[in-house]
Design a protein around this motif. Sequence first.
Motif, PDB file in Angstrom:
ATOM      1  N   SER A  34       3.007  -0.070  -2.576  1.00  0.00           N
ATOM      2  CA  SER A  34       3.973  -0.917  -3.271  1.00  0.00           C
ATOM      3  C   SER A  34       4.902  -0.149  -4.202  1.00  0.00           C
ATOM      4  O   SER A  34       5.922  -0.696  -4.636  1.00  0.00           O
ATOM      5  CB  SER A  34       3.246  -2.000  -4.076  1.00  0.00           C
ATOM      6  OG  SER A  34       2.339  -1.429  -5.000  1.00  0.00           O
ATOM      7  N   ASP A  35       4.604   1.099  -4.523  1.00  0.00           N
ATOM      8  CA  ASP A  35       5.471   1.854  -5.436  1.00  0.00           C
ATOM      9  C   ASP A  35       6.643   2.518  -4.722  1.00  0.00           C
ATOM     10  O   ASP A  35       7.539   3.048  -5.375  1.00  0.00           O
ATOM     11  CB  ASP A  35       4.666   2.924  -6.182  1.00  0.00           C
ATOM     12  CG  ASP A  35       4.101   3.976  -5.235  1.00  0.00           C
ATOM     13  OD1 ASP A  35       3.388   3.581  -4.284  1.00  0.00           O
ATOM     14  OD2 ASP A  35       4.348   5.175  -5.448  1.00  0.00           O
ATOM     15  N   GLU A  36       6.651   2.477  -3.387  1.00  0.00           N
ATOM     16  CA  GLU A  36       7.730   3.117  -2.638  1.00  0.00           C
ATOM     17  C   GLU A  36       8.399   2.134  -1.675  1.00  0.00           C
ATOM     18  O   GLU A  36       8.444   2.353  -0.462  1.00  0.00           O
ATOM     19  CB  GLU A  36       7.186   4.332  -1.864  1.00  0.00           C
ATOM     20  CG  GLU A  36       6.689   5.447  -2.738  1.00  0.00           C
ATOM     21  CD  GLU A  36       7.776   6.047  -3.613  1.00  0.00           C
ATOM     22  OE1 GLU A  36       8.872   6.314  -3.094  1.00  0.00           O
ATOM     23  OE2 GLU A  36       7.528   6.236  -4.814  1.00  0.00           O
ATOM     24  N   LYS A  49      -1.471  -4.708  -5.213  1.00  0.00           N
ATOM     25  CA  LYS A  49      -2.797  -5.129  -4.764  1.00  0.00           C
ATOM     26  C   LYS A  49      -3.930  -4.476  -5.555  1.00  0.00           C
ATOM     27  O   LYS A  49      -4.879  -5.145  -5.945  1.00  0.00           O
ATOM     28  CB  LYS A  49      -2.963  -4.837  -3.265  1.00  0.00           C
ATOM     29  CG  LYS A  49      -2.071  -5.700  -2.383  1.00  0.00           C
ATOM     30  CD  LYS A  49      -2.334  -5.439  -0.909  1.00  0.00           C
ATOM     31  CE  LYS A  49      -1.462  -6.325  -0.025  1.00  0.00           C
ATOM     32  NZ  LYS A  49      -1.678  -6.066   1.423  1.00  0.00           N
ATOM     33  N   SER A  50      -3.837  -3.190  -5.771  1.00  0.00           N
ATOM     34  CA  SER A  50      -4.944  -2.494  -6.441  1.00  0.00           C
ATOM     35  C   SER A  50      -4.957  -2.706  -7.943  1.00  0.00           C
ATOM     36  O   SER A  50      -5.989  -2.588  -8.587  1.00  0.00           O
ATOM     37  CB  SER A  50      -4.868  -0.991  -6.137  1.00  0.00           C
ATOM     38  OG  SER A  50      -3.700  -0.423  -6.728  1.00  0.00           O
ATOM     39  N   GLY A  51      -3.794  -3.020  -8.537  1.00  0.00           N
ATOM     40  CA  GLY A  51      -3.717  -3.208  -9.977  1.00  0.00           C
ATOM     41  C   GLY A  51      -3.660  -1.919 -10.760  1.00  0.00           C
ATOM     42  O   GLY A  51      -3.634  -1.929 -11.994  1.00  0.00           O
ATOM     43  N   ARG A  52      -3.611  -0.787 -10.087  1.00  0.00           N
ATOM     44  CA  ARG A  52      -3.546   0.506 -10.770  1.00  0.00           C
ATOM     45  C   ARG A  52      -2.224   0.647 -11.513  1.00  0.00           C
ATOM     46  O   ARG A  52      -1.173   0.250 -11.015  1.00  0.00           O
ATOM     47  CB  ARG A  52      -3.685   1.634  -9.745  1.00  0.00           C
ATOM     48  CG  ARG A  52      -3.571   3.023 -10.349  1.00  0.00           C
ATOM     49  CD  ARG A  52      -3.469   4.072  -9.263  1.00  0.00           C
ATOM     50  NE  ARG A  52      -3.189   5.383  -9.815  1.00  0.00           N
ATOM     51  CZ  ARG A  52      -2.776   6.431  -9.096  1.00  0.00           C
ATOM     52  NH1 ARG A  52      -2.609   6.311  -7.791  1.00  0.00           N
ATOM     53  NH2 ARG A  52      -2.544   7.591  -9.679  1.00  0.00           N
ATOM     54  N   LEU A  53      -2.283   1.203 -12.734  1.00  0.00           N
ATOM     55  CA  LEU A  53      -1.075   1.415 -13.522  1.00  0.00           C
ATOM     56  C   LEU A  53      -0.553   2.831 -13.326  1.00  0.00           C
ATOM     57  O   LEU A  53      -1.304   3.803 -13.424  1.00  0.00           O
ATOM     58  CB  LEU A  53      -1.356   1.169 -15.013  1.00  0.00           C
ATOM     59  CG  LEU A  53      -1.562  -0.296 -15.436  1.00  0.00           C
ATOM     60  CD1 LEU A  53      -1.920  -0.361 -16.911  1.00  0.00           C
ATOM     61  CD2 LEU A  53      -0.310  -1.135 -15.159  1.00  0.00           C
ATOM     62  N   TYR A 109       7.247   9.649  -3.411  1.00  0.00           N
ATOM     63  CA  TYR A 109       5.846  10.090  -3.351  1.00  0.00           C
ATOM     64  C   TYR A 109       4.963   8.852  -3.458  1.00  0.00           C
ATOM     65  O   TYR A 109       5.155   8.021  -4.351  1.00  0.00           O
ATOM     66  CB  TYR A 109       5.520  11.060  -4.491  1.00  0.00           C
ATOM     67  CG  TYR A 109       4.135  11.658  -4.385  1.00  0.00           C
ATOM     68  CD1 TYR A 109       3.909  12.802  -3.614  1.00  0.00           C
ATOM     69  CD2 TYR A 109       3.054  11.070  -5.033  1.00  0.00           C
ATOM     70  CE1 TYR A 109       2.632  13.346  -3.504  1.00  0.00           C
ATOM     71  CE2 TYR A 109       1.777  11.610  -4.924  1.00  0.00           C
ATOM     72  CZ  TYR A 109       1.573  12.734  -4.165  1.00  0.00           C
ATOM     73  OH  TYR A 109       0.310  13.271  -4.044  1.00  0.00           O
ATOM     74  N   CYS A 110       4.017   8.714  -2.548  1.00  0.00           N
ATOM     75  CA  CYS A 110       3.190   7.512  -2.489  1.00  0.00           C
ATOM     76  C   CYS A 110       2.038   7.611  -3.486  1.00  0.00           C
ATOM     77  O   CYS A 110       1.121   8.417  -3.317  1.00  0.00           O
ATOM     78  CB  CYS A 110       2.658   7.329  -1.066  1.00  0.00           C
ATOM     79  SG  CYS A 110       2.045   5.675  -0.733  1.00  0.00           S
ATOM     80  N   ASP A 111       2.080   6.777  -4.544  1.00  0.00           N
ATOM     81  CA  ASP A 111       1.046   6.783  -5.573  1.00  0.00           C
ATOM     82  C   ASP A 111       0.102   5.592  -5.466  1.00  0.00           C
ATOM     83  O   ASP A 111      -1.073   5.704  -5.823  1.00  0.00           O
ATOM     84  CB  ASP A 111       1.705   6.788  -6.963  1.00  0.00           C
ATOM     85  CG  ASP A 111       2.570   8.016  -7.187  1.00  0.00           C
ATOM     86  OD1 ASP A 111       2.001   9.095  -7.372  1.00  0.00           O
ATOM     87  OD2 ASP A 111       3.801   7.883  -7.160  1.00  0.00           O
ATOM     88  N   CYS A 112       0.591   4.437  -5.013  1.00  0.00           N
ATOM     89  CA  CYS A 112      -0.247   3.246  -4.882  1.00  0.00           C
ATOM     90  C   CYS A 112      -0.879   3.200  -3.493  1.00  0.00           C
ATOM     91  O   CYS A 112      -0.212   3.457  -2.492  1.00  0.00           O
ATOM     92  CB  CYS A 112       0.586   1.978  -5.102  1.00  0.00           C
ATOM     93  SG  CYS A 112       1.245   1.797  -6.783  1.00  0.00           S
TER      94      CYS A 112
END
Length: 349
Positions: A131-133, A110-114, A124-127
């Motif tokens: 969505s990364d976990e 959703k955020s588009g962050r790379l 570890y939750c990065d997004c």
Amino acid sequence: MPFFLWKRPRIIVLAVIAAGIFMTFQFFSLEALFYAQKRVAVKSYSSRNENEREEKLVKEFNYEDVVTANLKESNDIKHLLKTPRGVHKDDKHLYTVVRKDDNEMFRCVKSGRLIPYSWINDDYCDCEDSSDEPGTSACPNGRFYCTLQLPDQKAVSLPSSGVNDGICDCCDGSDEWAGRAPPKSMRHQGKNIVLQAPCQNHCDTIAKISKENEQIRKMGQRLKRSYLLAAQSLRDREVYGPEGVFYKLSLNCFSHQVHPYEYKVCPFQKVTQEQFPSQQWSLGRKAAWKQKSHGQFLLEMSGGDAVNCPGRGRQSLILFLCGITDRVVELREDQRCEYLIKFATPAAC
């Protein structure tokens, strides 16, 4: 005879023999040289043919087959072979590697962050969108999809908080991939309990049961027509469910035994319990729908006898299930003076 005259023929013979040996050596040397050159030529020809064959194979090369067969353990292409744990196959495209400055990156859905691709499922939750976990419980709003989904059924998923909590939510046990059993204080004992880690794969059993249930449902739907016809003349059909489909059941009583009691279930009329030769108890005589939507039909029978029941009379809940015959499947006292009756009938199909 002078000595030198006797010696000359001997010298000539020795010379002839030496010449013969020399010529033989030269012949074999040339043969060896020719054979060596021939081997080089053959090897070169074979190598050239091998190269041509390899080039042909490269052109006919099926990447997917070779990857699957030989490179399953390669860290460089794991993302090509396997969807990240917890991701539904239909969402696999959202987890395609993004290349940036020769680095493998993941774009938060959703955020588009790379972020580095290796950060997926690293606990570890990065997004911000979690969505990364997809395969861990690190993110508060994440969703885990079971690895094995049964065909022709709604996708099974659970909140990420349920991952590795000791409870087997997925039929393949993929939500408990760590295999850790819950603490002893949280373990359940006895029958009819939830499955706990370490989990076993029982998807085949569920699929078989689902297939059998589907066959029962189809047969039950055909039988259901007679139940609808029986209620056509009723003025207030909805009292007996959609289009009065359960009216036919109100005309009969169904016996069920659970030692030492005998029960009689008369839907919409009464539910009784008897232990011969003692008296009969009413478990409910007033019918009212508790739920009759979204495919679930739950009929409440209240107003039963209040003896030995603190504060209220006995009551029963009749849960109608799809079946090909009218029968009581199960009857149990979930709480004191409260009874649950599972009743199979084509009317519920």
